[in-house]
Design a protein around this motif. Structure first.
Motif, PDB file in Angstrom:
ATOM      1  N   ALA A   1       0.856  -1.192   0.000  1.00 49.09           N
ATOM      2  CA  ALA A   1       0.000   0.000   0.000  1.00 49.09           C
ATOM      3  C   ALA A   1       0.891   1.241   0.000  1.00 49.09           C
ATOM      4  N   PHE A   2       0.908   1.971  -1.110  1.00 45.62           N
ATOM      5  CA  PHE A   2       1.770   3.140  -1.253  1.00 45.62           C
ATOM      6  C   PHE A   2       1.023   4.437  -0.983  1.00 45.62           C
ATOM      7  N   THR A   3       1.766   5.433  -0.498  1.00 40.90           N
ATOM      8  CA  THR A   3       1.263   6.799  -0.464  1.00 40.90           C
ATOM      9  C   THR A   3       1.319   7.338  -1.896  1.00 40.90           C
ATOM     10  N   ASP A   4       0.865   8.567  -2.084  1.00 42.20           N
ATOM     11  CA  ASP A   4       1.097   9.253  -3.349  1.00 42.20           C
ATOM     12  C   ASP A   4       2.600   9.542  -3.459  1.00 42.20           C
ATOM     13  N   ALA A   5       3.057   9.850  -4.649  1.00 45.05           N
ATOM     14  CA  ALA A   5       4.468  10.177  -4.851  1.00 45.05           C
ATOM     15  C   ALA A   5       4.842  11.420  -4.045  1.00 45.05           C
ATOM     16  N   TYR A   6       6.042  11.416  -3.477  1.00 50.96           N
ATOM     17  CA  TYR A   6       6.514  12.595  -2.754  1.00 50.96           C
ATOM     18  C   TYR A   6       7.766  13.205  -3.393  1.00 50.96           C
ATOM     19  N   LEU A   7       8.395  12.460  -4.338  1.00 46.78           N
ATOM     20  CA  LEU A   7       9.600  12.962  -4.989  1.00 46.78           C
ATOM     21  C   LEU A   7       9.760  12.279  -6.348  1.00 46.78           C
ATOM     22  N   ASP A   8      10.131  13.065  -7.369  1.00 49.75           N
ATOM     23  CA  ASP A   8      10.422  12.499  -8.685  1.00 49.75           C
ATOM     24  C   ASP A   8      11.889  12.084  -8.752  1.00 49.75           C
ATOM     25  N   ASN A   9      12.176  11.093  -9.583  1.00 52.10           N
ATOM     26  CA  ASN A   9      13.536  10.595  -9.693  1.00 52.10           C
ATOM     27  C   ASN A   9      13.736   9.981 -11.072  1.00 52.10           C
TER      28      ASN A   9
ATOM     29  N   LEU B   1       1.560  14.556   5.454  1.00 53.16           N
ATOM     30  CA  LEU B   1       2.504  15.112   4.479  1.00 53.16           C
ATOM     31  C   LEU B   1       1.864  16.246   3.673  1.00 53.16           C
ATOM     32  N   VAL B   2       0.618  16.073   3.302  1.00 53.91           N
ATOM     33  CA  VAL B   2      -0.097  17.129   2.571  1.00 53.91           C
ATOM     34  C   VAL B   2      -0.225  18.371   3.435  1.00 53.91           C
ATOM     35  N   GLU B   3      -0.520  18.171   4.697  1.00 50.78           N
ATOM     36  CA  GLU B   3      -0.593  19.281   5.664  1.00 50.78           C
ATOM     37  C   GLU B   3       0.759  19.987   5.758  1.00 50.78           C
ATOM     38  N   MET B   4       1.832  19.209   5.820  1.00 54.30           N
ATOM     39  CA  MET B   4       3.185  19.777   5.903  1.00 54.30           C
ATOM     40  C   MET B   4       3.559  20.540   4.638  1.00 54.30           C
ATOM     41  N   ALA B   5       3.074  20.062   3.486  1.00 52.19           N
ATOM     42  CA  ALA B   5       3.332  20.769   2.230  1.00 52.19           C
ATOM     43  C   ALA B   5       2.579  22.097   2.197  1.00 52.19           C
ATOM     44  N   SER B   6       1.374  22.084   2.713  1.00 47.84           N
ATOM     45  CA  SER B   6       0.534  23.285   2.700  1.00 47.84           C
ATOM     46  C   SER B   6       1.088  24.395   3.583  1.00 47.84           C
TER      47      SER B   6
ATOM     48  N   GLU C   1      14.595  22.396   0.719  1.00 54.49           N
ATOM     49  CA  GLU C   1      15.610  23.411   0.451  1.00 54.49           C
ATOM     50  C   GLU C   1      16.861  23.180   1.283  1.00 54.49           C
ATOM     51  N   GLN C   2      16.697  22.649   2.487  1.00 52.60           N
ATOM     52  CA  GLN C   2      17.846  22.349   3.338  1.00 52.60           C
ATOM     53  C   GLN C   2      18.728  21.269   2.729  1.00 52.60           C
ATOM     54  N   TRP C   3      18.095  20.276   2.097  1.00 51.71           N
ATOM     55  CA  TRP C   3      18.846  19.143   1.567  1.00 51.71           C
ATOM     56  C   TRP C   3      19.253  19.307   0.114  1.00 51.71           C
ATOM     57  N   PHE C   4      18.407  19.948  -0.690  1.00 49.66           N
ATOM     58  CA  PHE C   4      18.662  20.018  -2.130  1.00 49.66           C
ATOM     59  C   PHE C   4      18.958  21.427  -2.648  1.00 49.66           C
ATOM     60  N   GLY C   5      18.732  22.414  -1.803  1.00 52.43           N
ATOM     61  CA  GLY C   5      18.945  23.796  -2.233  1.00 52.43           C
ATOM     62  C   GLY C   5      17.769  24.355  -2.997  1.00 52.43           C
ATOM     63  N   THR C   6      16.755  23.533  -3.214  1.00 53.83           N
ATOM     64  CA  THR C   6      15.546  23.950  -3.914  1.00 53.83           C
ATOM     65  C   THR C   6      14.402  23.018  -3.519  1.00 53.83           C
ATOM     66  N   ASP C   7      13.185  23.371  -3.881  1.00 57.95           N
ATOM     67  CA  ASP C   7      12.037  22.556  -3.531  1.00 57.95           C
ATOM     68  C   ASP C   7      11.784  21.517  -4.625  1.00 57.95           C
ATOM     69  N   LEU C   8      12.157  20.266  -4.345  1.00 56.95           N
ATOM     70  CA  LEU C   8      11.963  19.184  -5.313  1.00 56.95           C
ATOM     71  C   LEU C   8      10.697  18.379  -5.026  1.00 56.95           C
ATOM     72  N   SER C   9      10.037  18.665  -3.940  1.00 54.71           N
ATOM     73  CA  SER C   9       8.877  17.860  -3.548  1.00 54.71           C
ATOM     74  C   SER C   9       7.733  17.956  -4.558  1.00 54.71           C
ATOM     75  N   VAL C  10       6.992  16.865  -4.691  1.00 53.30           N
ATOM     76  CA  VAL C  10       5.806  16.853  -5.551  1.00 53.30           C
ATOM     77  C   VAL C  10       4.546  16.607  -4.720  1.00 53.30           C
ATOM     78  N   ILE C  11       4.668  16.687  -3.421  1.00 54.57           N
ATOM     79  CA  ILE C  11       3.510  16.444  -2.546  1.00 54.57           C
ATOM     80  C   ILE C  11       2.457  17.538  -2.771  1.00 54.57           C
ATOM     81  N   GLY C  12       1.243  17.089  -3.075  1.00 52.50           N
ATOM     82  CA  GLY C  12       0.146  18.040  -3.265  1.00 52.50           C
ATOM     83  C   GLY C  12       0.236  18.839  -4.554  1.00 52.50           C
ATOM     84  N   LYS C  13       1.135  18.462  -5.465  1.00 50.13           N
ATOM     85  CA  LYS C  13       1.290  19.223  -6.705  1.00 50.13           C
ATOM     86  C   LYS C  13       0.754  18.432  -7.886  1.00 50.13           C
TER      87      LYS C  13
END
Length: 261
Positions: free
Chosen positions: A109-117, A235-240, A249-261
């Motif tokens: 049982a997976f969540t929605d995607a949170y990061l593209d790769n 996670l959706v709440e945290m994205a909002s 941004e702390q880890w990648f220097g930019t927002d790579l997340s796809v949560i809620g997008k």
């Protein structure tokens, strides 16, 4: 006498069944959240100089647990046996740059995607290798049981031109062998490759021609959809509220997340 022995055995079995039932219900009420990971997979989950497990996924999970009132437990696992670790109840989820495939979605049982790769090829910068065709007759390394291995199997045309494929327990070891010249390339996650090159400054290059594009998700047992949904909604709440963007941004220097997008 035989009858008495059977009665005693029945009592023992009933007691054991009751104890097992209590144990299972106790586990469901537990406030711990056990996250299974490969602890050598930077920047998603790995050990720092203090031997502490850190990473992008770990920071996300820690904040999810804080909001849910749970204690995060990071459990390193043998990545090649990750699904067995999940199904036997040793961990609550697989959260460590875990690629979603149709086969895995059918089993977990997976969540929605949170990061593209993407699955990409890393070579030595001075190797003269500029594309996949340049790897004809070369030796390529992959992490055993990884999505890189799946991507390679899904490209039989490319695999057929290789001299050999060497399996490693972890990507770090594969990259070390690449640096030493024991292998000619490593197929691995783009997110991990870019981070490793940036952090180490080693003379590697990522080929622009990738093998596969994919999405990361968090996997739970099929019977744990309630927990899956709770993590997803958090996670959706945290994205909002901007928390996910800050961690990215702390880890990648930019927002790579796809949560809620």
């Amino acid at each position: 006498m035989k009858h008495v022995i059977l009665q005693i055995l029945s009592i023992i079995l009933l007691a054991a069944a009751s104890l097992f039932s209590f144990s299972c219900s106790h586990k469901k009420d537990s406030k711990t959240f056990i996250l299974g990971l490969d602890d050598s997979f930077p920047p998603l989950g790995f050990r720092d100089e203090n031997n502490e497990v850190v990473g992008y996924d770990i920071d996300l999970a820690r904040e999810v647990c804080r909001r849910l009132g749970k204690t995060l437990v990071c459990q390193p696992i043998d990545w090649s046996a990750k699904e067995q670790e999940l199904n036997t109840g040793k961990i609550d989820c697989i959260w460590n740059g875990f690629t979603m495939t149709e086969e895995r979605k059918a089993a977990m049982a997976f969540t929605d995607a949170y990061l593209d790769n993407a699955q990409v090829v890393v070579v030595r910068a001075d190797s003269g290798i500029r594309g996949l065709s340049d790897l004809k007759g070369r030796i390529v390394g992959i992490q055993s049981g990884s999505s890189a291995q799946d991507a390679l199997e899904d490209r039989p045309d490319f695999k057929a031109i290789l001299k050999n494929v060497v399996e490693f327990k972890e990507n770090i070891t594969a990259l070390n062998d690449l640096e030493l010249g024991n292998i000619d390339a490593v197929v691995m996650d783009q997110v991990v490759a870019n981070y490793s090159i940036k952090q180490t400054g080693k003379p590697f290059a990522v080929l622009s021609e990738g093998l596969a594009f994919e999405e990361y998700g968090i996997a739970f047992r099929k019977s744990d959809t309630a927990l899956r949904d709770l993590v997803q909604s958090t996670l959706v709440e945290m994205a909002s509220d901007g928390t996910v963007r800050r961690i990215s941004e702390q880890w990648f220097g930019t927002d790579l997340s796809v949560i809620g997008k």
